[in-house]
Design a protein around this motif. Structure first.
Motif, PDB file in Angstrom:
ATOM      1  N   ASP A   1       0.971  -7.224  -9.018  1.00  0.00           N
ATOM      2  CA  ASP A   1       1.304  -6.278 -10.073  1.00  0.00           C
ATOM      3  C   ASP A   1       0.463  -6.567 -11.313  1.00  0.00           C
ATOM      4  N   GLU A   2      -0.448  -5.685 -11.601  1.00  0.00           N
ATOM      5  CA  GLU A   2      -1.365  -5.850 -12.725  1.00  0.00           C
ATOM      6  C   GLU A   2      -0.661  -5.688 -14.066  1.00  0.00           C
ATOM      7  N   LEU A   3       0.317  -4.803 -14.138  1.00  0.00           N
ATOM      8  CA  LEU A   3       0.988  -4.522 -15.405  1.00  0.00           C
ATOM      9  C   LEU A   3       1.879  -5.663 -15.856  1.00  0.00           C
ATOM     10  N   ASN A   4       2.618  -6.224 -14.928  1.00  0.00           N
ATOM     11  CA  ASN A   4       3.539  -7.295 -15.274  1.00  0.00           C
ATOM     12  C   ASN A   4       2.930  -8.675 -15.071  1.00  0.00           C
ATOM     13  N   GLN A   5       1.692  -8.697 -14.636  1.00  0.00           N
ATOM     14  CA  GLN A   5       0.929  -9.935 -14.438  1.00  0.00           C
ATOM     15  C   GLN A   5       1.725 -10.979 -13.664  1.00  0.00           C
ATOM     16  N   LYS A   6       2.327 -10.524 -12.594  1.00  0.00           N
ATOM     17  CA  LYS A   6       3.070 -11.438 -11.742  1.00  0.00           C
ATOM     18  C   LYS A   6       2.079 -12.218 -10.882  1.00  0.00           C
ATOM     19  N   GLU A   7       2.328 -13.488 -10.747  1.00  0.00           N
ATOM     20  CA  GLU A   7       1.465 -14.313  -9.912  1.00  0.00           C
ATOM     21  C   GLU A   7       1.872 -14.242  -8.449  1.00  0.00           C
ATOM     22  N   LYS A   8       3.066 -13.770  -8.194  1.00  0.00           N
ATOM     23  CA  LYS A   8       3.558 -13.650  -6.835  1.00  0.00           C
ATOM     24  C   LYS A   8       3.298 -12.227  -6.342  1.00  0.00           C
ATOM     25  N   ALA A   9       2.846 -12.094  -5.108  1.00  0.00           N
ATOM     26  CA  ALA A   9       2.599 -10.771  -4.543  1.00  0.00           C
ATOM     27  C   ALA A   9       3.897  -9.968  -4.500  1.00  0.00           C
ATOM     28  N   ILE A  10       3.783  -8.659  -4.748  1.00  0.00           N
ATOM     29  CA  ILE A  10       4.995  -7.835  -4.746  1.00  0.00           C
ATOM     30  C   ILE A  10       5.249  -7.179  -3.389  1.00  0.00           C
ATOM     31  N   PHE A  11       4.190  -6.910  -2.630  1.00  0.00           N
ATOM     32  CA  PHE A  11       4.350  -6.435  -1.255  1.00  0.00           C
ATOM     33  C   PHE A  11       3.010  -6.507  -0.533  1.00  0.00           C
ATOM     34  N   THR A  12       3.084  -6.274   0.760  1.00  0.00           N
ATOM     35  CA  THR A  12       1.901  -6.297   1.626  1.00  0.00           C
ATOM     36  C   THR A  12       1.622  -4.870   2.084  1.00  0.00           C
ATOM     37  N   VAL A  13       0.330  -4.517   2.153  1.00  0.00           N
ATOM     38  CA  VAL A  13      -0.058  -3.174   2.599  1.00  0.00           C
ATOM     39  C   VAL A  13      -1.121  -3.280   3.692  1.00  0.00           C
ATOM     40  N   ASN A  14      -1.314  -2.165   4.392  1.00  0.00           N
ATOM     41  CA  ASN A  14      -2.406  -2.091   5.367  1.00  0.00           C
ATOM     42  C   ASN A  14      -3.708  -1.835   4.621  1.00  0.00           C
ATOM     43  N   SER A  15      -4.797  -2.162   5.252  1.00  0.00           N
ATOM     44  CA  SER A  15      -6.098  -1.985   4.602  1.00  0.00           C
ATOM     45  C   SER A  15      -7.126  -1.543   5.634  1.00  0.00           C
ATOM     46  N   PHE A  16      -7.877  -0.488   5.305  1.00  0.00           N
ATOM     47  CA  PHE A  16      -8.860   0.079   6.234  1.00  0.00           C
ATOM     48  C   PHE A  16     -10.122   0.520   5.495  1.00  0.00           C
ATOM     49  N   HIS A  17     -10.571  -0.247   4.515  1.00  0.00           N
ATOM     50  CA  HIS A  17     -11.755   0.166   3.762  1.00  0.00           C
ATOM     51  C   HIS A  17     -12.768  -0.974   3.646  1.00  0.00           C
ATOM     52  N   SER A  18     -14.025  -0.593   3.545  1.00  0.00           N
ATOM     53  CA  SER A  18     -15.092  -1.589   3.387  1.00  0.00           C
ATOM     54  C   SER A  18     -15.742  -1.518   2.004  1.00  0.00           C
ATOM     55  N   TRP A  19     -15.279  -0.593   1.181  1.00  0.00           N
ATOM     56  CA  TRP A  19     -15.756  -0.460  -0.196  1.00  0.00           C
ATOM     57  C   TRP A  19     -14.561  -0.523  -1.134  1.00  0.00           C
ATOM     58  N   GLY A  20     -14.751  -1.142  -2.283  1.00  0.00           N
ATOM     59  CA  GLY A  20     -13.661  -1.276  -3.235  1.00  0.00           C
ATOM     60  C   GLY A  20     -14.143  -1.140  -4.665  1.00  0.00           C
ATOM     61  N   ILE A  21     -13.222  -1.386  -5.579  1.00  0.00           N
ATOM     62  CA  ILE A  21     -13.497  -1.270  -7.012  1.00  0.00           C
ATOM     63  C   ILE A  21     -13.238  -2.619  -7.666  1.00  0.00           C
ATOM     64  N   ASP A  22     -14.269  -3.151  -8.277  1.00  0.00           N
ATOM     65  CA  ASP A  22     -14.115  -4.386  -9.039  1.00  0.00           C
ATOM     66  C   ASP A  22     -13.417  -4.026 -10.348  1.00  0.00           C
ATOM     67  N   LYS A  23     -12.439  -4.819 -10.734  1.00  0.00           N
ATOM     68  CA  LYS A  23     -11.649  -4.507 -11.938  1.00  0.00           C
ATOM     69  C   LYS A  23     -12.527  -4.310 -13.171  1.00  0.00           C
ATOM     70  N   LYS A  24     -13.562  -5.112 -13.310  1.00  0.00           N
ATOM     71  CA  LYS A  24     -14.411  -4.995 -14.508  1.00  0.00           C
ATOM     72  C   LYS A  24     -15.245  -3.712 -14.510  1.00  0.00           C
ATOM     73  N   ASP A  25     -15.365  -3.060 -13.346  1.00  0.00           N
ATOM     74  CA  ASP A  25     -16.125  -1.815 -13.249  1.00  0.00           C
ATOM     75  C   ASP A  25     -15.238  -0.585 -13.131  1.00  0.00           C
ATOM     76  N   LEU A  26     -13.938  -0.746 -13.336  1.00  0.00           N
ATOM     77  CA  LEU A  26     -13.011   0.376 -13.184  1.00  0.00           C
ATOM     78  C   LEU A  26     -13.349   1.494 -14.168  1.00  0.00           C
ATOM     79  N   ASN A  27     -13.296   2.713 -13.681  1.00  0.00           N
ATOM     80  CA  ASN A  27     -13.496   3.909 -14.485  1.00  0.00           C
ATOM     81  C   ASN A  27     -12.610   3.822 -15.737  1.00  0.00           C
ATOM     82  N   ASP A  28     -13.197   4.074 -16.906  1.00  0.00           N
ATOM     83  CA  ASP A  28     -12.492   3.942 -18.192  1.00  0.00           C
ATOM     84  C   ASP A  28     -11.283   4.866 -18.332  1.00  0.00           C
ATOM     85  N   ASN A  29     -11.211   5.911 -17.528  1.00  0.00           N
ATOM     86  CA  ASN A  29     -10.095   6.858 -17.607  1.00  0.00           C
ATOM     87  C   ASN A  29      -8.840   6.360 -16.897  1.00  0.00           C
TER      88      ASN A  29
END
Length: 132
Positions: A42-70
């Motif tokens: 959880d990015e908003l509450n800056q929890k160090e513990k994972a909040i849940f697990t999800v499936n993942s099927f992608h080979s491209w992602g977004i680096d936080k420092k490059d996130l779209n300003d909007n």
């Protein structure tokens, strides 16, 4: 046009990637995100513990420092890539996992997503109010 008309958008996986590149922002190649499950933080509450697990099927992602300003980052992977975003002014949310597919914590991730969608769409809550 969707933004201008304030039509709610739920962008899933490649859709979230398109929100990033729509404003000429870059994607990065990611490892260990194809046909796996991984924890989200959880990015908003800056929890160090994972909040849940999800499936993942992608080979491209977004680096936080490059996130779209909007957009604000909501959830991240332990490698620093962004897994969920929320537009700062319009009812638009993006997620990198597939809610239609199963995962160990599908119930938790579905509840998280429903809560955001309900607040944005049905309660007409402004996106900036979600960050108070």
């Amino acid at each position: 046009i969707l933004y201008e008309k304030k039509i709610p958008i739920l962008a899933i996986c490649r859709g979230m990637q398109l929100l990033q590149i729509n404003d000429n922002r870059k994607l990065i190649p990611v490892r260990n995100h194809i046909k796996v499950e991984h924890e989200l933080f959880d990015e908003l509450n800056q929890k160090e513990k994972a909040i849940f697990t999800v499936n993942s099927f992608h080979s491209w992602g977004i680096d936080k420092k490059d996130l779209n300003d909007n957009f604000n980052s909501l959830l991240t992977h332990s490698d620093g890539t962004v897994e969920a975003i929320l537009h700062k002014r319009f009812p638009c949310i993006g997620i990198m996992w597939h809610p239609e597919r199963s995962s160990n914590d599908k119930y938790k991730s579905d509840i998280w997503l429903k809560n955001y969608l309900n607040r944005l769409i049905f309660n007409k809550q402004k996106t900036h109010e979600l960050f108070k």
